[in-house]
Design a protein around this motif. Structure first.
Motif, PDB file in Angstrom:
ATOM      1  N   ASP A  31       7.483 -67.279 -23.471  1.00  0.00           N
ATOM      2  CA  ASP A  31       8.537 -67.865 -22.656  1.00  0.00           C
ATOM      3  C   ASP A  31       8.844 -66.982 -21.456  1.00  0.00           C
ATOM      4  O   ASP A  31       9.141 -67.481 -20.369  1.00  0.00           O
ATOM      5  N   TRP A  32       8.770 -65.642 -21.655  1.00  0.00           N
ATOM      6  CA  TRP A  32       9.042 -64.730 -20.542  1.00  0.00           C
ATOM      7  C   TRP A  32       8.021 -64.925 -19.433  1.00  0.00           C
ATOM      8  O   TRP A  32       8.366 -64.980 -18.242  1.00  0.00           O
ATOM      9  N   VAL A  33       6.745 -65.065 -19.781  1.00  0.00           N
ATOM     10  CA  VAL A  33       5.705 -65.261 -18.783  1.00  0.00           C
ATOM     11  C   VAL A  33       5.906 -66.593 -18.064  1.00  0.00           C
ATOM     12  O   VAL A  33       5.797 -66.685 -16.830  1.00  0.00           O
ATOM     13  N   ARG A  34       6.197 -67.643 -18.813  1.00  0.00           N
ATOM     14  CA  ARG A  34       6.440 -68.946 -18.196  1.00  0.00           C
ATOM     15  C   ARG A  34       7.623 -68.879 -17.237  1.00  0.00           C
ATOM     16  O   ARG A  34       7.571 -69.444 -16.140  1.00  0.00           O
ATOM     17  N   GLN A  35       8.676 -68.181 -17.644  1.00  0.00           N
ATOM     18  CA  GLN A  35       9.835 -68.056 -16.774  1.00  0.00           C
ATOM     19  C   GLN A  35       9.500 -67.251 -15.525  1.00  0.00           C
ATOM     20  O   GLN A  35       9.958 -67.563 -14.420  1.00  0.00           O
ATOM     21  N   PHE A  36       8.664 -66.211 -15.680  1.00  0.00           N
ATOM     22  CA  PHE A  36       8.258 -65.403 -14.536  1.00  0.00           C
ATOM     23  C   PHE A  36       7.498 -66.263 -13.526  1.00  0.00           C
ATOM     24  O   PHE A  36       7.757 -66.209 -12.311  1.00  0.00           O
ATOM     25  N   ILE A  37       6.559 -67.043 -14.012  1.00  0.00           N
ATOM     26  CA  ILE A  37       5.779 -67.906 -13.119  1.00  0.00           C
ATOM     27  C   ILE A  37       6.684 -68.922 -12.428  1.00  0.00           C
ATOM     28  O   ILE A  37       6.606 -69.129 -11.214  1.00  0.00           O
ATOM     29  N   THR A  38       7.560 -69.538 -13.198  1.00  0.00           N
ATOM     30  CA  THR A  38       8.459 -70.543 -12.639  1.00  0.00           C
ATOM     31  C   THR A  38       9.359 -69.966 -11.559  1.00  0.00           C
ATOM     32  O   THR A  38       9.595 -70.593 -10.518  1.00  0.00           O
ATOM     33  N   ALA A  63      -9.763 -89.988 -20.327  1.00  0.00           N
ATOM     34  CA  ALA A  63      -9.157 -90.346 -21.608  1.00  0.00           C
ATOM     35  C   ALA A  63      -8.491 -89.143 -22.269  1.00  0.00           C
ATOM     36  O   ALA A  63      -7.460 -89.269 -22.941  1.00  0.00           O
ATOM     37  N   GLU A  64      -9.081 -87.959 -22.081  1.00  0.00           N
ATOM     38  CA  GLU A  64      -8.557 -86.721 -22.663  1.00  0.00           C
ATOM     39  C   GLU A  64      -9.062 -85.562 -21.829  1.00  0.00           C
ATOM     40  O   GLU A  64     -10.206 -85.565 -21.388  1.00  0.00           O
ATOM     41  N   VAL A  65      -8.211 -84.577 -21.610  1.00  0.00           N
ATOM     42  CA  VAL A  65      -8.595 -83.393 -20.852  1.00  0.00           C
ATOM     43  C   VAL A  65      -8.272 -82.141 -21.653  1.00  0.00           C
ATOM     44  O   VAL A  65      -7.149 -81.979 -22.133  1.00  0.00           O
ATOM     45  N   GLN A  66      -9.269 -81.274 -21.785  1.00  0.00           N
ATOM     46  CA  GLN A  66      -9.081 -79.951 -22.370  1.00  0.00           C
ATOM     47  C   GLN A  66      -9.327 -78.913 -21.282  1.00  0.00           C
ATOM     48  O   GLN A  66     -10.265 -79.059 -20.487  1.00  0.00           O
ATOM     49  N   ALA A  67      -8.497 -77.891 -21.253  1.00  0.00           N
ATOM     50  CA  ALA A  67      -8.652 -76.809 -20.284  1.00  0.00           C
ATOM     51  C   ALA A  67      -8.780 -75.504 -21.056  1.00  0.00           C
ATOM     52  O   ALA A  67      -7.857 -75.110 -21.783  1.00  0.00           O
ATOM     53  N   ALA A  68      -9.921 -74.827 -20.910  1.00  0.00           N
ATOM     54  CA  ALA A  68     -10.188 -73.609 -21.666  1.00  0.00           C
ATOM     55  C   ALA A  68     -10.205 -72.407 -20.742  1.00  0.00           C
ATOM     56  O   ALA A  68     -10.793 -72.444 -19.658  1.00  0.00           O
ATOM     57  N   ASP A  69      -9.587 -71.319 -21.200  1.00  0.00           N
ATOM     58  CA  ASP A  69      -9.619 -70.061 -20.460  1.00  0.00           C
ATOM     59  C   ASP A  69      -9.386 -68.923 -21.454  1.00  0.00           C
ATOM     60  O   ASP A  69      -8.757 -69.107 -22.498  1.00  0.00           O
ATOM     61  N   VAL A  70      -9.906 -67.746 -21.104  1.00  0.00           N
ATOM     62  CA  VAL A  70      -9.756 -66.582 -21.973  1.00  0.00           C
ATOM     63  C   VAL A  70      -8.489 -65.794 -21.660  1.00  0.00           C
ATOM     64  O   VAL A  70      -8.150 -64.871 -22.398  1.00  0.00           O
ATOM     65  N   ASP A  71      -7.795 -66.144 -20.583  1.00  0.00           N
ATOM     66  CA  ASP A  71      -6.624 -65.394 -20.135  1.00  0.00           C
ATOM     67  C   ASP A  71      -5.351 -66.110 -20.562  1.00  0.00           C
ATOM     68  O   ASP A  71      -5.107 -67.248 -20.146  1.00  0.00           O
ATOM     69  N   PRO A  72      -4.508 -65.482 -21.381  1.00  0.00           N
ATOM     70  CA  PRO A  72      -3.272 -66.145 -21.816  1.00  0.00           C
ATOM     71  C   PRO A  72      -2.326 -66.456 -20.668  1.00  0.00           C
ATOM     72  O   PRO A  72      -1.545 -67.402 -20.744  1.00  0.00           O
ATOM     73  N   TYR A  73      -2.391 -65.665 -19.589  1.00  0.00           N
ATOM     74  CA  TYR A  73      -1.558 -65.975 -18.431  1.00  0.00           C
ATOM     75  C   TYR A  73      -2.019 -67.264 -17.763  1.00  0.00           C
ATOM     76  O   TYR A  73      -1.212 -68.059 -17.277  1.00  0.00           O
ATOM     77  N   ALA A  74      -3.327 -67.475 -17.717  1.00  0.00           N
ATOM     78  CA  ALA A  74      -3.856 -68.728 -17.181  1.00  0.00           C
ATOM     79  C   ALA A  74      -3.386 -69.906 -18.025  1.00  0.00           C
ATOM     80  O   ALA A  74      -3.010 -70.954 -17.489  1.00  0.00           O
ATOM     81  N   ILE A  75      -3.392 -69.746 -19.332  1.00  0.00           N
ATOM     82  CA  ILE A  75      -2.951 -70.825 -20.216  1.00  0.00           C
ATOM     83  C   ILE A  75      -1.494 -71.185 -19.925  1.00  0.00           C
ATOM     84  O   ILE A  75      -1.132 -72.374 -19.836  1.00  0.00           O
ATOM     85  N   ALA A  76      -0.642 -70.171 -19.739  1.00  0.00           N
ATOM     86  CA  ALA A  76       0.762 -70.437 -19.400  1.00  0.00           C
ATOM     87  C   ALA A  76       0.867 -71.185 -18.083  1.00  0.00           C
ATOM     88  O   ALA A  76       1.649 -72.136 -17.941  1.00  0.00           O
ATOM     89  N   ALA A  77       0.058 -70.770 -17.093  1.00  0.00           N
ATOM     90  CA  ALA A  77       0.088 -71.432 -15.792  1.00  0.00           C
ATOM     91  C   ALA A  77      -0.396 -72.879 -15.895  1.00  0.00           C
ATOM     92  O   ALA A  77       0.179 -73.780 -15.274  1.00  0.00           O
ATOM     93  N   ILE A  78      -1.455 -73.107 -16.674  1.00  0.00           N
ATOM     94  CA  ILE A  78      -1.979 -74.467 -16.837  1.00  0.00           C
ATOM     95  C   ILE A  78      -0.923 -75.374 -17.444  1.00  0.00           C
ATOM     96  O   ILE A  78      -0.719 -76.516 -16.996  1.00  0.00           O
ATOM     97  N   GLU A  79      -0.235 -74.905 -18.462  1.00  0.00           N
ATOM     98  CA  GLU A  79       0.792 -75.723 -19.112  1.00  0.00           C
ATOM     99  C   GLU A  79       1.898 -76.085 -18.136  1.00  0.00           C
ATOM    100  O   GLU A  79       2.355 -77.240 -18.087  1.00  0.00           O
ATOM    101  N   LEU A  80       2.325 -75.120 -17.336  1.00  0.00           N
ATOM    102  CA  LEU A  80       3.371 -75.393 -16.347  1.00  0.00           C
ATOM    103  C   LEU A  80       2.867 -76.346 -15.268  1.00  0.00           C
ATOM    104  O   LEU A  80       3.579 -77.280 -14.867  1.00  0.00           O
TER     105      LEU A  80
END
Length: 225
Positions: free
Chosen positions: A12-19, A105-122
């Protein structure tokens, strides 16, 4: 103390930082999509100071391969309508977001970086699309259940390029369509590619973010004996 991104609090801290620190901007040449992107005062250094394992924040910048592939999918939605799409090495998630907007129909987004995952979700939420995130190096195994794999700008390093080509060959063996967006980087496997379209787009990867020609390609079987 470095954040453990498996912890809901730190995630949540990372998501808040990006936001808070990465402004929401229309993507150059792709006004249909808006992303959180780094600005001169975004303070990404603070993320690096908080986490000693913080890598290059490529997810916070524009890369030519992702931009050109996203533009192509939005211009030609018939490419992905009704299909299951994997955005490999997704970064900001721009290609997956474009695929979702184009009618996948469906999209998956894969990355090895947890910060990227947070950014993708946002970014997916910001664009009102559903993108399933995968924090893993999916290129090390068999392809997931998909119809199309999209590769935006993963041929900048020789060793990485070799691993990606090996994975893409496994995809071809399963009948998966492969689309690549790339600004003609040094390790692009040009002998295996068929050019589908070309656009001039900004590219942070060259250190200037200046516009340069970038291509969208179909990756095809190696027909050499």
């Amino acid at each position: 103390m470095s954040p453990d991104l498996e912890s809901p609090t730190d995630r949540d801290w990372v998501r808040q930082f990006i936001t808070t620190n990465l402004p929401i901007l229309p993507v150059p040449g792709i006004p249909e999509i808006r992303l959180h992107k780094a600005a001169p005062n975004s303070g990404l250094r603070r993320l690096a100071e908080r986490d000693p394992q913080f890598g290059s924040p490529y997810w916070a910048h524009y890369w030519g391969g992702g931009l050109v592939l996203a533009r192509y999918l939005l211009d030609r939605p018939e490419t992905v309508i009704g299909h299951r799409v994997l955005d490999l090495g997704a970064g900001s998630g721009i290609v997956g977001i474009a695929a979702a907007k184009a009618g996948s129909a469906e999209v998956q987004a894969a990355d090895v970086d947890p910060y990227a995952i947070a950014a993708i979700e946002l970014n997916a939420a910001l664009n009102d699309v559903i993108v399933k995130t995968i924090l893993a190096d999916v290129a090390t195994g068999e392809p997931p259940a998909i119809d199309i794999v999209c590769v935006g700008d993963l041929f900048y390093d020789e060793a990485l390029a070799g691993r990606i080509v090996t994975f893409l060959d496994r995809c071809l063996a399963q009948g998966i369509t492969i689309l690549i967006g790339d600004p003609w980087r040094a390790h692009l496997p040009t002998s295996r590619l068929r050019l589908l379209a070309e656009y001039s787009v900004p590219d942070f990867g060259d250190g200037t973010a200046s516009a340069r020609p970038s291509g969208v390609f179909a990756f095809e079987s190696n027909m050499s004996p």
